[in-house]
Design an enzyme around this catalytic site. Structure first.
Site, short mmCIF file in Angstrom:
data_model
loop_
_atom_site.label_atom_id
_atom_site.label_comp_id
_atom_site.label_asym_id
_atom_site.label_seq_id
_atom_site.Cartn_x
_atom_site.Cartn_y
_atom_site.Cartn_z
N ARG A 119 0.78 -1.26 0.03
CA ARG A 119 0.10 -0.14 0.00
C ARG A 119 0.93 1.19 -0.07
NH1 ARG A 119 -3.46 -2.04 4.90
NH2 ARG A 119 -2.40 -3.89 4.84
N ASP A 159 7.39 2.03 -3.07
CA ASP A 159 7.85 3.40 -1.93
C ASP A 159 9.40 3.41 -1.53
OD1 ASP A 159 7.58 0.75 -0.58
OD2 ASP A 159 6.26 1.46 1.04
N ASP A 190 3.70 3.65 6.10
CA ASP A 190 3.20 3.46 7.48
C ASP A 190 4.04 2.84 8.56
OD1 ASP A 190 3.33 0.70 6.30
OD2 ASP A 190 2.08 0.17 8.06
N ASP A 237 14.53 -1.67 -0.02
CA ASP A 237 15.59 -1.53 1.32
C ASP A 237 16.39 -3.11 1.01
OD1 ASP A 237 15.83 -1.26 4.13
OD2 ASP A 237 14.33 -3.13 4.61
P1 5GP Z 1 12.48 -5.07 0.62
O1 5GP Z 1 11.79 -6.24 0.26
O2 5GP Z 1 13.33 -4.29 -0.24
O3 5GP Z 1 13.45 -5.29 1.67
O4 5GP Z 1 11.41 -4.12 1.47
C1 5GP Z 1 10.68 -3.38 0.78
C2 5GP Z 1 9.38 -2.92 1.34
O5 5GP Z 1 9.73 -2.98 2.77
C3 5GP Z 1 9.04 -1.66 1.07
O6 5GP Z 1 7.96 -1.62 -0.08
C4 5GP Z 1 8.29 -0.98 2.35
O7 5GP Z 1 6.80 -1.64 2.19
C5 5GP Z 1 9.08 -1.80 3.42
N1 5GP Z 1 9.93 -0.88 4.05
C6 5GP Z 1 11.38 -0.90 4.04
N2 5GP Z 1 11.96 0.06 4.65
C7 5GP Z 1 10.66 0.61 5.27
C8 5GP Z 1 10.61 1.71 6.40
O8 5GP Z 1 11.56 2.42 6.51
N3 5GP Z 1 9.30 2.18 6.71
C9 5GP Z 1 8.35 1.42 6.32
N4 5GP Z 1 7.04 1.60 6.91
N5 5GP Z 1 8.30 0.31 5.38
C10 5GP Z 1 9.45 -0.16 4.79
MG MG Z 2 6.09 -2.00 0.17
#
Ligand code: 5GP
Ligand code: MG
Length: 178
Positions: A45, A102, A161, A105
């Site tokens: 979202r 968004d 969020d 990470d």
């Molecule tokens: P990844 O799969 O790249 O580790 O994670 C990506 C997803 O993790 C992003 O789309 C987001 O939803 C969530 N995410 C990563 N960092 C943050 C953060 O600092 N705050 C929040 N709320 N969500 C995060």
């Molecule tokens: Mg996400």
């Protein structure tokens, strides 16, 4: 689930976000030229505010679709196991696709989603992430366009969020426990 008390410190102002999106939209338009088959795919979202502002800066005929992948749940740690909770409504075979995320990470989410969407044979597929945390990366992937690189901080606001709250903040802030 209850959470310890925290405050939110502003990291990126609403004004800087708006200015950056104008620049990014011009670059995206340059790359997609005069396409008439662009589908902008928002990852739910967290990207819903970003995609809303971004498409309004694009002077191209665009369709909008959404995909939901599982991510952090209500916690602050990536699960590393990505599941598709809600698939696209439309077909993307032969279409130009812009995936809107968004935050990149660890990279697991975007890499999983790209693998899935590429298997559907789009004509072209590019990605844009509002935020990138390069120091957290575990999978070798980078969005075509990035809004802002940020340090390893847990951020909220502008669609993003913490335990489903704070998505309505107009700026990006970092969570600080008090
Ligand atoms: P990844 O799969 O790249 O580790 O994670 C990506 C997803 O993790 C992003 O789309 C987001 O939803 C969530 N995410 C990563 N960092 C943050 C953060 O600092 N705050 C929040 N709320 N969500 C995060
Ligand atoms: Mg996400």
């Amino acid at each position: 689930m209850s959470h310890p008390p925290y405050v939110i410190d502003e990291l990126i102002s609403a004004k800087s976000i708006a200015a950056r999106i104008e620049t990014l939209a011009r670059e995206i338009q340059g790359r997609f030229g005069d396409t008439d088959k662009l589908v902008v795919v928002g990852l739910l979202r967290g990207s819903f505010v970003f995609i809303a502002d971004l498409v309004r800066e694009l002077d191209l005929p665009v369709e909008v679709d959404f995909l939901e992948a599982s991510s952090y749940g209500d916690g602050m740690e990536s699960s590393r196991e990505v599941r598709i909770l809600k698939d696209l409504r439309g077909e993307i075979g032969g279409r130009d696709v812009l995936v809107v995320e968004d935050i990149v990470d660890t990279g697991f989410t975007l890499s999983h989603v790209m693998h899935l969407l590429k298997s559907r044979s789009p004509a072209r597929i590019e990605t844009i992430a509002l935020l990138d945390k390069p120091t957290r990366r575990e999978v070798d992937i980078k969005a075509t366009w990035t809004g802002f690189e940020i340090p390893d901080e847990f951020v909220v606001g502008y669609g993003i969020d913490y335990a489903q709250r704070n998505r309505n903040l107009p700026y990006i802030g970092k969570v600080r426990f008090t």
